[in-house]
Design a protein around this motif. Structure first.
Motif, PDB file in Angstrom:
ATOM      1  N   THR A  34     -13.764   4.193 -33.203  1.00 49.78           N
ATOM      2  CA  THR A  34     -13.106   5.220 -33.272  1.00 49.78           C
ATOM      3  C   THR A  34     -12.156   5.334 -32.405  1.00 49.78           C
ATOM      4  OG1 THR A  34     -13.572   7.754 -33.569  1.00 49.78           O
ATOM      5  CG2 THR A  34     -15.000   6.602 -31.929  1.00 49.78           C
ATOM      6  N   ILE A  36     -10.304   7.481 -29.377  1.00 51.23           N
ATOM      7  CA  ILE A  36     -10.452   8.751 -28.623  1.00 51.23           C
ATOM      8  C   ILE A  36      -8.865   8.864 -28.015  1.00 51.23           C
ATOM      9  CG2 ILE A  36     -11.307   9.541 -26.499  1.00 51.23           C
ATOM     10  CD1 ILE A  36     -13.833   8.255 -27.219  1.00 51.23           C
ATOM     11  N   VAL A  38      -4.990   9.324 -27.643  1.00 47.86           N
ATOM     12  CA  VAL A  38      -3.802   8.663 -28.338  1.00 47.86           C
ATOM     13  C   VAL A  38      -3.612   7.328 -27.818  1.00 47.86           C
ATOM     14  CG1 VAL A  38      -1.330   9.398 -28.693  1.00 47.86           C
ATOM     15  CG2 VAL A  38      -2.824  11.126 -28.010  1.00 47.86           C
ATOM     16  N   ARG A  69      -5.317  18.211 -31.229  1.00 44.21           N
ATOM     17  CA  ARG A  69      -4.441  18.833 -30.114  1.00 44.21           C
ATOM     18  C   ARG A  69      -3.057  19.228 -30.437  1.00 44.21           C
ATOM     19  NH1 ARG A  69      -5.224  17.257 -23.673  1.00 44.21           N
ATOM     20  NH2 ARG A  69      -3.266  18.297 -23.299  1.00 44.21           N
ATOM     21  N   TYR A  72       0.000  17.006 -29.071  1.00 40.64           N
ATOM     22  CA  TYR A  72       0.444  15.975 -29.382  1.00 40.64           C
ATOM     23  C   TYR A  72       1.555  15.756 -30.584  1.00 40.64           C
ATOM     24  CZ  TYR A  72      -3.782  14.236 -26.710  1.00 40.64           C
ATOM     25  OH  TYR A  72      -4.649  13.966 -25.833  1.00 40.64           O
TER      26      TYR A  72
ATOM     27  N   SER B  88      -3.702  15.473 -19.594  1.00 34.60           N
ATOM     28  CA  SER B  88      -3.008  14.892 -20.862  1.00 34.60           C
ATOM     29  C   SER B  88      -4.104  14.797 -21.723  1.00 34.60           C
ATOM     30  CB  SER B  88      -2.494  13.810 -20.608  1.00 34.60           C
ATOM     31  OG  SER B  88      -3.707  12.922 -19.742  1.00 34.60           O
ATOM     32  N   GLY B  89      -5.434  14.408 -21.465  1.00 36.18           N
ATOM     33  CA  GLY B  89      -6.602  14.014 -22.436  1.00 36.18           C
ATOM     34  C   GLY B  89      -6.360  12.309 -22.532  1.00 36.18           C
ATOM     35  N   PRO B  90      -7.280  11.732 -23.025  1.00 38.48           N
ATOM     36  CA  PRO B  90      -7.011  10.269 -22.824  1.00 38.48           C
ATOM     37  C   PRO B  90      -5.857   9.825 -23.732  1.00 38.48           C
ATOM     38  CG  PRO B  90      -9.333  10.941 -23.524  1.00 38.48           C
ATOM     39  CD  PRO B  90      -8.206  12.062 -23.360  1.00 38.48           C
ATOM     40  N   TRP B  91      -5.347   8.669 -23.118  1.00 41.26           N
ATOM     41  CA  TRP B  91      -4.216   7.968 -23.938  1.00 41.26           C
ATOM     42  C   TRP B  91      -4.348   6.554 -23.759  1.00 41.26           C
ATOM     43  CZ3 TRP B  91      -0.494   6.135 -20.337  1.00 41.26           C
ATOM     44  CH2 TRP B  91      -0.438   6.936 -19.136  1.00 41.26           C
ATOM     45  N   SER B  92      -4.102   5.616 -24.573  1.00 41.12           N
ATOM     46  CA  SER B  92      -3.944   4.263 -24.293  1.00 41.12           C
ATOM     47  C   SER B  92      -2.952   3.403 -24.022  1.00 41.12           C
ATOM     48  CB  SER B  92      -4.766   3.622 -25.452  1.00 41.12           C
ATOM     49  OG  SER B  92      -4.565   3.931 -26.465  1.00 41.12           O
ATOM     50  N   PHE B 125     -14.153   6.505 -19.799  1.00 39.57           N
ATOM     51  CA  PHE B 125     -13.811   6.345 -21.245  1.00 39.57           C
ATOM     52  C   PHE B 125     -14.935   5.731 -22.287  1.00 39.57           C
ATOM     53  CE2 PHE B 125     -11.807   4.298 -24.796  1.00 39.57           C
ATOM     54  CZ  PHE B 125     -11.116   5.255 -25.585  1.00 39.57           C
ATOM     55  N   ILE B 128     -17.729   7.937 -22.906  1.00 37.53           N
ATOM     56  CA  ILE B 128     -17.369   8.907 -23.904  1.00 37.53           C
ATOM     57  C   ILE B 128     -17.241   8.468 -25.312  1.00 37.53           C
ATOM     58  CG2 ILE B 128     -15.694  10.508 -24.762  1.00 37.53           C
ATOM     59  CD1 ILE B 128     -14.888  10.869 -21.524  1.00 37.53           C
ATOM     60  N   GLN B 129     -16.612   7.096 -25.341  1.00 33.43           N
ATOM     61  CA  GLN B 129     -16.395   6.552 -26.586  1.00 33.43           C
ATOM     62  C   GLN B 129     -17.704   6.078 -27.088  1.00 33.43           C
ATOM     63  OE1 GLN B 129     -16.104   3.068 -28.169  1.00 33.43           O
ATOM     64  NE2 GLN B 129     -14.550   3.597 -29.544  1.00 33.43           N
ATOM     65  N   LEU B 132     -19.287   8.999 -28.871  1.00 32.60           N
ATOM     66  CA  LEU B 132     -18.512   9.786 -29.870  1.00 32.60           C
ATOM     67  C   LEU B 132     -18.706   8.656 -30.955  1.00 32.60           C
ATOM     68  CD1 LEU B 132     -16.879  12.098 -30.400  1.00 32.60           C
ATOM     69  CD2 LEU B 132     -14.874  10.812 -30.023  1.00 32.60           C
ATOM     70  N   GLN B 133     -18.718   7.304 -30.634  1.00 29.09           N
ATOM     71  CA  GLN B 133     -18.640   6.558 -31.553  1.00 29.09           C
ATOM     72  C   GLN B 133     -20.160   6.497 -32.487  1.00 29.09           C
ATOM     73  OE1 GLN B 133     -16.628   3.382 -32.125  1.00 29.09           O
ATOM     74  NE2 GLN B 133     -17.525   3.545 -34.083  1.00 29.09           N
ATOM     75  N   ALA B 135     -22.088   9.266 -32.677  1.00 27.45           N
ATOM     76  CA  ALA B 135     -21.941  10.341 -33.563  1.00 27.45           C
ATOM     77  C   ALA B 135     -21.326  10.092 -34.560  1.00 27.45           C
ATOM     78  CB  ALA B 135     -21.250  11.482 -32.600  1.00 27.45           C
ATOM     79  N   ARG B 136     -20.027   9.507 -34.528  1.00 24.92           N
ATOM     80  CA  ARG B 136     -19.181   9.435 -35.859  1.00 24.92           C
ATOM     81  C   ARG B 136     -19.903   8.296 -36.771  1.00 24.92           C
ATOM     82  NH1 ARG B 136     -13.306  10.242 -33.642  1.00 24.92           N
ATOM     83  NH2 ARG B 136     -13.417  12.427 -33.917  1.00 24.92           N
ATOM     84  N   ARG B 139     -22.739  10.064 -38.697  1.00 23.72           N
ATOM     85  CA  ARG B 139     -21.959  10.828 -39.386  1.00 23.72           C
ATOM     86  C   ARG B 139     -21.856  10.055 -40.717  1.00 23.72           C
ATOM     87  NH1 ARG B 139     -19.794  15.877 -39.260  1.00 23.72           N
ATOM     88  NH2 ARG B 139     -21.140  16.492 -37.769  1.00 23.72           N
ATOM     89  N   LEU B 140     -21.196   9.003 -40.523  1.00 22.39           N
ATOM     90  CA  LEU B 140     -20.863   8.149 -41.832  1.00 22.39           C
ATOM     91  C   LEU B 140     -22.129   7.674 -42.432  1.00 22.39           C
ATOM     92  CD1 LEU B 140     -17.861   5.754 -40.509  1.00 22.39           C
ATOM     93  CD2 LEU B 140     -17.606   7.697 -42.194  1.00 22.39           C
ATOM     94  N   ILE B 143     -23.475  10.501 -44.551  1.00 20.82           N
ATOM     95  CA  ILE B 143     -22.660  10.465 -45.762  1.00 20.82           C
ATOM     96  C   ILE B 143     -22.953   9.488 -46.840  1.00 20.82           C
ATOM     97  CG2 ILE B 143     -20.263  10.531 -46.686  1.00 20.82           C
ATOM     98  CD1 ILE B 143     -19.300  11.689 -43.991  1.00 20.82           C
TER      99      ILE B 143
END
Ligand SMILES: Nc1nc2c(ncn2[C@@H]2O[C@H](COP(=O)(O)OP(=O)(O)OP(=O)(O)O)[C@@H](O)[C@H]2O)c(=O)[nH]1
Ligand SMILES: [Mg+2]
Lengths: 166, 600
Positions: A34, A36, A38, A69, A72, B88-92, B125, B128-129, B132-133, B135-136, B139-140, B143
């Protein structure tokens, strides 16, 4: 050289990252990782006789854990809505994100791709639904990041529209 | 130790050290554009990520496309609202060796200085990743599960619909075939009973399901025992005879017990309603046979009706018929269809007995009443008290006994020989004769008053040759009886044998037929009676094709016959009687009966 920012918007795991990766690197992975935050990828393509560099913002998928957000989106010339053909609900998410994008960016060009066309048998989204969206004036693609079907067309078509809009 | 300083640069020392420990790159905006300068030494990752010279100002926008975007967003924090912190929130971003790393940028204003903090958040990160991974992924997975579940449900619903349809079809088929069905488990308890079955046993399914199957049926204990044995025996089994379902509509049911093809321990019991067949068979039996009388010729059917009629009343009946026609059977049939059926039926043959013997036999005697009367003895009348006394060959009764008999009929009392006081008796008299009692009366050998007393009702049994249609049925019935008695297994009559029996004149009537069959059964070599098995006389005497002779006929000839004889005799009655083979007196009486002018 023309440079344009575009965003990929859609629910989680619909294949946004996969579509970008397929388009930019020609690769595909079954493994789901997944996104996270951008990731921005860059690709230059020739539209007509012009080189257009697309700054492709692969955004995280929208769900209960992460919300979109608006900031973005800013500066986007257009966007790609992505839905997963096997999950009907992802089309609703795409429509909601479309509303958000429109209110943030105004009427910029966009396209919709319903991804995972290699699994057509499992699809929950039928032709009638797509026809209804086309009828609203949407540019609707079906394709597959896995096989690459419909992927280049998706980006080229959007790039063309961006140029037309400019 | 460094002296305390109030200058900007010296006040930087503490936060700088702090920022360094935190791994943050701190840049201060130079002017209002995109140009920044690093404060202090940047973290180690800086040099492997961005190509910048530490001393000269840095154009931040071109460092990374995301930073370019973030600068725009941060403008508010630097220019308009100094309290605002923009994250900014995370960005790569890929480092100089193309490895992707995660970053976060923060814009704020501190001490009137516009600051940009850039942090590499790889470790934070990752956690957190992962979260979230998970959780998702979950979820999948969920489903997917829901989808599988829905699919299973759909397919189950489909299967159920098919099963229901098949069940309905099956029930419709059973209904159509007039069949009811019960399914039992290995213990013989009911797991299914078709609606028709429930209707037959007049019970709701709730009281039947789970019960031992033979107990849920409304049948008697003998039938229940039979069913239990059949269920236990090797299947398939079929009922040997119908069982009777009691209820508001009693039914005769045939059953079949099969193994359930799906499970050998379960049984399927099919029930057929054979009530209609049963009734038809009963009716047919009734028509073919009445008590022990066999025959379904119109003459016999008429006689059965007559027997039923006279059985209802208590009057005396005279049964007439040639020897061997079954007069005693008629008498028994009357008795056993009458209200006296539970009391004695006594048959007495009156032929060839002397006055005293017959009298004592009928009325009893006192000791010493006659030579040989060594004891008191009660007669047949007393034995038959409450029942029926059948007097065969009544035409042969001596006149003295006729007188006593007449008194019994009139007074309903008897007097034993040698006694004086009478005894009351309640006996119904049935009499039979092969004589023409009218002639006997004319001849003076039979009391007219007794004849009238006896002949209140009369039944005439036709000779066998007058009801040849009954011969096959009679022969078959007699064959069955004889075989049962002798233990021989002969089932059939050869067609030629039947022809023989059909064409013979049977002067000895049914009795003769019976002894012929007995004879044939004894002679038979194979399971089928051949003509050669029958007595000689059947094969060698002249075939009887003529109508019964006038002598055999005990009844009046048809009028035409009488007239023809008179005509042939040219009116001479003695001659006419000769032609007809009867006495002059008989001819005279018959002429009277037919209202033929008798004046000579
Ligand atoms: N069969 C099939 N699978 C696909 C296709 N595209 C993506 N996937 C798979 O779908 C899963 C999600 O793909 P991603 O590209 O990570 O989806 P995303 O939209 O970026 O997901 P987030 O970043 O979590 O929002 C991965 O396991 C991919 O392998 C496709 O066209 N066909
Ligand atoms: Mg992604």
């Amino acid at each position: 050289m023309i440079q344009k920012k575009i965003c990929l918007l859609g629910g989680f795991a619909v294949g946004k990252t996969s579509l970008v990766r397929r388009f930019v690197t020609g690769m595909f992975s079954e493994l789901y990782q997944t996104t996270i935050g951008v990731t921005i990828e860059k690709k230059t393509l020739l539209v007509g006789d012009q080189d257009v560099t697309l700054m492709i913002w692969d955004l995280y998928g929208k769900d209960d854990f992460q919300n979109m957000r608006e900031s973005y989106l800013r500066g986007s010339s257009g966007y790609i809505l992505v839905a997963d053909g096997m999950r009907r609900s992802t089309l609703d998410t795409a429509e909601a994100l479309h509303q958000l994008a429109q209110s943030t960016l105004g009427p910029v060009p966009f396209v919709l791709i319903v991804n995972k066309a290699d699994q057509l048998k499992e699809w929950e989204i039928d032709e009638a639904t797509l026809a209804r969206l086309r009828h609203k004036g949407w540019l609707v693609f079906t394709g597959s990041a896995k096989t690459g079907d419909g992927v280049p067309e998706l980006f080229v078509q959007l790039a063309q529209k961006l140029l037309e809009a400019a | 130790m460094a002296p305390p300083s109030s200058s900007d640069s010296s006040s930087d020392h503490l936060p700088e050290a702090l920022l360094k420990t935190l791994g943050l790159a701190v840049l201060e905006r130079v002017g209002t554009g995109d140009t920044f300068r690093l404060i202090g030494n940047p973290p180690l990752w800086w040099a492997t990520t961005f190509k910048t010279s530490p001393e000269s100002p840095i154009a931040v926008g071109p460092l990374a496309p995301f930073l370019q975007h973030f600068l725009d967003e941060s403008e508010t924090a630097w220019r308009d609202n100094h309290d605002r912190v923009v994250r900014s929130g995370p960005w790569s971003h890929r480092d100089l060796t193309s490895i992707l790393h995660q970053f976060e940028a923060t814009a704020l204003t501190a001490s009137h200085r516009a600051l940009l903090l850039i942090e590499r958040i790889d470790e934070r990160f990752d956690s957190i990743q992962q979260l979230l991974q998970q959780a998702r992924d979950q979820r999948l997975h969920h489903i997917d599960q829901v989808k599988t579940h829905e699919r299973t449900q759909t397919s189950l619903t489909g299967s159920l619909a098919i099963a229901t349809q098949e069940r309905d079809d099956l029930l419709a088929l059973l209904q159509h075939l007039d069949l009811a069905a019960i399914v039992t488990n290995q213990e013989g308890r009911v797991t299914f009973a078709s609606p028709r079955c429930l209707a037959w046993i007049e019970c709701p399914s709730t009281t039947v399901i789970g019960q031992p199957w033979e107990q849920s049926l409304p049948i008697d204990s003998a039938d229940r025992k039979q069913l239990r044995q059949a269920w236990k025996a090797a299947v398939p089994q079929r009922s040997r005879h119908s069982i009777r379902f009691a209820g508001t509509t009693p039914r005769w049911i045939d059953y079949e017990i099969h193994e359930d093809p799906q499970s050998s321990e379960r049984r399927i019991i099919l029930l057929h309603d054979r009530t209609e067949v049963h009734h038809l068979r009963q009716q047919l039996n009734h028509q073919m046979q009445f008590h022990d009388l066999v025959g379904r010729s119109p003459a016999m059917l008429q006689i059965y009706q007559l027997v039923r009629d006279v059985a209802r009343v208590d009057s005396t009946v005279l049964i007439e018929g040639e020897t061997g026609t079954g007069k005693e059977l008629i008498a028994r049939a009357i008795h056993y269809s009458s209200p006296r059926k539970d009391r004695p039926f006594i048959a007495a043959n009156c032929a060839g007995l002397t006055d005293s013997l017959l009298g004592s036999q009928l009325f009893g005697h006192k000791r010493g009443a006659f030579t040989g009367a060594i004891d008191d003895h009660h007669g047949l009348f007393e034995s038959a008290d409450g029942g029926t006394l059948f007097l065969d060959e009544i035409g042969d009764i001596p006149t003295s006994v006729q007188t006593s008999l007449l008194r019994v009929l009139q007074e309903k009392e008897i007097t034993r020989l040698g006694e004086t006081h009478p005894r009351k008796v309640n006996v119904r008299i049935l009499a039979a004769t092969h004589h023409n009692l009218n002639e006997d009366v004319i001849r003076g050998t039979f009391r007219a008053d007794l004849l009238y007393r006896i002949r209140v009702a009369r039944i005439h049994l036709p000779p066998l040759r007058d009801r040849r249609d009954d011969i096959p049925l009679l022969a078959q019935t007699l064959l069955g009886q004889v075989c049962a008695a002798t233990g021989k297994a002969i089932t059939d009559l050869h067609p030629d044998s039947l022809h023989l029996l059909m064409t013979y004149s049977w002067p000895g009537n049914v009795r003769e037929l019976k002894s012929a069959v007995e004879f044939a059964v004894i002679s038979a070599r194979v399971a089928c009676l051949m003509p050669s098995d029958f007595p000689e006389e059947l094969r060698h005497t002249q075939r009887d094709h003529r109508p019964p002779s006038s002598q055999e006929s005990q009844h009046a000839e048809p009028k035409a016959q009488l007239l023809k004889a008179l005509q042939q005799a040219q009116g001479n009655r003695t001659e006419a009687a000769k032609i007809l083979g009867i006495s002059r007196a008989t001819l005279y009486r018959r002429l009277l009966a037919h209202h033929i002018d008798v004046a000579e």
